[in-house]
Enzyme design. Sequence first.
Site, short mmCIF file in Angstrom:
data_model
loop_
_atom_site.label_atom_id
_atom_site.label_comp_id
_atom_site.label_asym_id
_atom_site.label_seq_id
_atom_site.Cartn_x
_atom_site.Cartn_y
_atom_site.Cartn_z
N GLU A 58 -10.35 -0.74 11.25
CA GLU A 58 -10.33 -0.80 9.78
C GLU A 58 -8.98 -1.27 9.26
O GLU A 58 -8.40 -0.65 8.35
CB GLU A 58 -10.64 0.59 9.21
CG GLU A 58 -11.95 1.18 9.66
CD GLU A 58 -12.10 2.64 9.23
OE1 GLU A 58 -11.12 3.26 8.78
OE2 GLU A 58 -13.21 3.16 9.36
N TYR A 84 7.06 6.14 -1.38
CA TYR A 84 7.35 6.37 0.05
C TYR A 84 8.78 6.00 0.42
O TYR A 84 9.08 5.85 1.61
CB TYR A 84 6.42 5.53 0.94
CG TYR A 84 4.99 5.52 0.55
CD1 TYR A 84 4.20 6.67 0.65
CD2 TYR A 84 4.38 4.35 0.10
CE1 TYR A 84 2.87 6.64 0.31
CE2 TYR A 84 3.03 4.31 -0.24
CZ TYR A 84 2.29 5.48 -0.14
OH TYR A 84 0.97 5.44 -0.48
N ARG A 132 5.22 1.37 -3.96
CA ARG A 132 5.63 1.81 -2.61
C ARG A 132 7.07 2.34 -2.54
O ARG A 132 7.31 3.38 -1.93
CB ARG A 132 5.41 0.71 -1.56
CG ARG A 132 3.97 0.27 -1.41
CD ARG A 132 3.72 -0.52 -0.13
NE ARG A 132 3.71 0.33 1.03
CZ ARG A 132 4.65 0.35 1.94
NH1 ARG A 132 5.68 -0.47 1.87
NH2 ARG A 132 4.57 1.19 2.96
N CYS A 172 10.79 4.37 -17.47
CA CYS A 172 11.67 5.51 -17.79
C CYS A 172 11.52 6.62 -16.74
O CYS A 172 11.04 7.72 -17.05
CB CYS A 172 11.34 6.05 -19.16
SG CYS A 172 11.19 4.76 -20.36
N GLU A 173 11.85 6.32 -15.54
CA GLU A 173 11.81 7.28 -14.43
C GLU A 173 12.93 6.88 -13.47
O GLU A 173 13.05 5.69 -13.13
CB GLU A 173 10.51 7.17 -13.62
CG GLU A 173 9.26 7.47 -14.37
CD GLU A 173 8.66 8.82 -13.99
OE1 GLU A 173 9.26 9.56 -13.20
OE2 GLU A 173 7.58 9.09 -14.51
N GLY A 191 -5.98 -2.91 7.32
CA GLY A 191 -5.73 -3.44 5.97
C GLY A 191 -4.40 -4.17 5.95
O GLY A 191 -4.33 -5.40 5.88
N ARG A 192 -3.32 -3.40 6.08
CA ARG A 192 -1.97 -3.93 5.95
C ARG A 192 -1.69 -5.12 6.89
O ARG A 192 -1.08 -6.10 6.50
CB ARG A 192 -0.97 -2.81 6.27
CG ARG A 192 0.46 -3.18 6.00
CD ARG A 192 1.42 -2.09 6.50
NE ARG A 192 0.94 -0.77 6.30
CZ ARG A 192 1.29 0.02 5.27
NH1 ARG A 192 2.15 -0.40 4.39
NH2 ARG A 192 0.80 1.24 5.18
N1 LLP Z 1 -9.09 3.34 7.16
C1 LLP Z 1 -8.90 4.43 6.43
C2 LLP Z 1 -9.86 5.54 6.53
C3 LLP Z 1 -7.78 4.54 5.59
O1 LLP Z 1 -7.59 5.65 4.87
C4 LLP Z 1 -6.87 3.46 5.52
C5 LLP Z 1 -5.69 3.56 4.68
C6 LLP Z 1 -7.12 2.32 6.29
C7 LLP Z 1 -8.23 2.29 7.12
C8 LLP Z 1 -6.21 1.12 6.30
O2 LLP Z 1 -4.98 1.42 6.80
P1 LLP Z 1 -3.93 0.25 7.14
O3 LLP Z 1 -4.48 -0.59 8.25
O4 LLP Z 1 -3.75 -0.57 5.90
O5 LLP Z 1 -2.71 0.99 7.51
N2 LLP Z 1 -0.54 3.30 0.22
C9 LLP Z 1 0.07 3.38 1.54
C10 LLP Z 1 -0.95 3.26 2.64
C11 LLP Z 1 -2.01 4.29 2.55
C12 LLP Z 1 -3.12 4.01 3.49
C13 LLP Z 1 -4.31 4.83 3.16
N3 LLP Z 1 -5.38 4.61 4.04
C14 LLP Z 1 1.18 2.34 1.64
O6 LLP Z 1 1.48 1.66 0.67
O7 LLP Z 1 1.81 2.22 2.70
#
Ligand code: LLP
Length: 384
Positions: free
Chosen positions: A250, A293, A289, A317-318, A252-253
Amino acid sequence: MKVSGVDLGAIAEEFGTPTYIIDFKRVRKNYMRLDKALNCPHVIAYAYKANYEPQLVRMLALMGSGATVPSAYGVMLAMWAGVPPEKVVLVGPSPSRQDLEEAVMYKALISVESESEVEALGRIGKARVMIRVNTGVGAGAHPSLITGGQKTKFGLPPSRALSLARFLGSTMEVEGFHTHIGSQILSAEPFKKAVELLTKLARDLGKVNVIDMGGGLGIPYLNEKKFPLEEYSQVVCRASENIGALLVIESGRYIVGDAGYLLTRVNYVKEVGKEKWLLIDAGMNDFLRPALYNAKHRITVDKEKPKEKYLVAGPICESADLFGEYDLPKLGEGDLVVIRDVGAYGFSMASRYNLRPLPAVVAVDNGKYNLLRERENFGRAIFG
Ligand code: LLP
């Protein structure tokens, strides 16, 4: 600065700032690299939460990608994008009735995380499910990015996951086990531990069709080493092949992270004592981000040396509305500042905080550009 043959200055001129850019060519490259490395039967169910721009997810669907979606709207978007239902995975720790109904209707694969969720699902109908397991392994670049191990709301401990899978066998189609250990991980080691546990559970259950390893594959934001893709794919492929299961990833990044740029301009430069503040027109509402984080992203400007130390901050304003300390060439009002690697969790986490409209989004691809999303106007942003 040029991206995929397009001058970012010209885009800033035409659409204003702050504006997100997505390099579609880079997304395709990243997707293909991952797809090629996975030397076993697999589905890349791209995580829509990282960047859900409709044209982007449609392009990925055309390349064969599946979809990991967190809500009913995610299921609808995946259907619109043309993702085959069997490649759609609904994952979330607390899905609403609508989320579950939509997933059941389209026969998406649902990752269930608790016994009570299973009860709710049973009231809707027969579903294709997998059980999300907290393998005890957690990893990630920041405590908030870790989703496995102690004190996490995600998944069930292995023994409970196994009991639930056995119990569900007669009422639902149990496809297998799922885990997502965290995000922005740069080593294969934690994935190895997690996949070993999932395959053990699969053997204990008997045959499973699917092993879903979640996402989490990291990218270098500053000087980190690249993600060990070959090692990772060997580890997860060997494990899934050994038990004859389809591997779901799964990610994403890894697919969209380095394909995004945030164009912003300097509003003001302010010197106070030894500190020099570079106040730009993008804030934590546009890109969260760094505030959330403590993440640091590369910044590029079109100027020559000598460099000076700046504290780069936004207009909100933070005090947390701070991108960090940077050595940059001397900059002044109106200069373009490009924040890099914002393709994942950039626009998708943007908000209207401080009564600010959501920014514009522009796609670039092979020398051409195309407005995907207009900057919101007063009516849309404030009155809805
Ligand atoms: N699968 C599930 C169940 C997830 O919760 C997530 C991300 C992914 C896949 C995708 O993860 P990736 O391959 O993108 O790492 N907002 C944070 C990242 C939070 C990710 C939440 N879940 C950031 O900006 O680093």
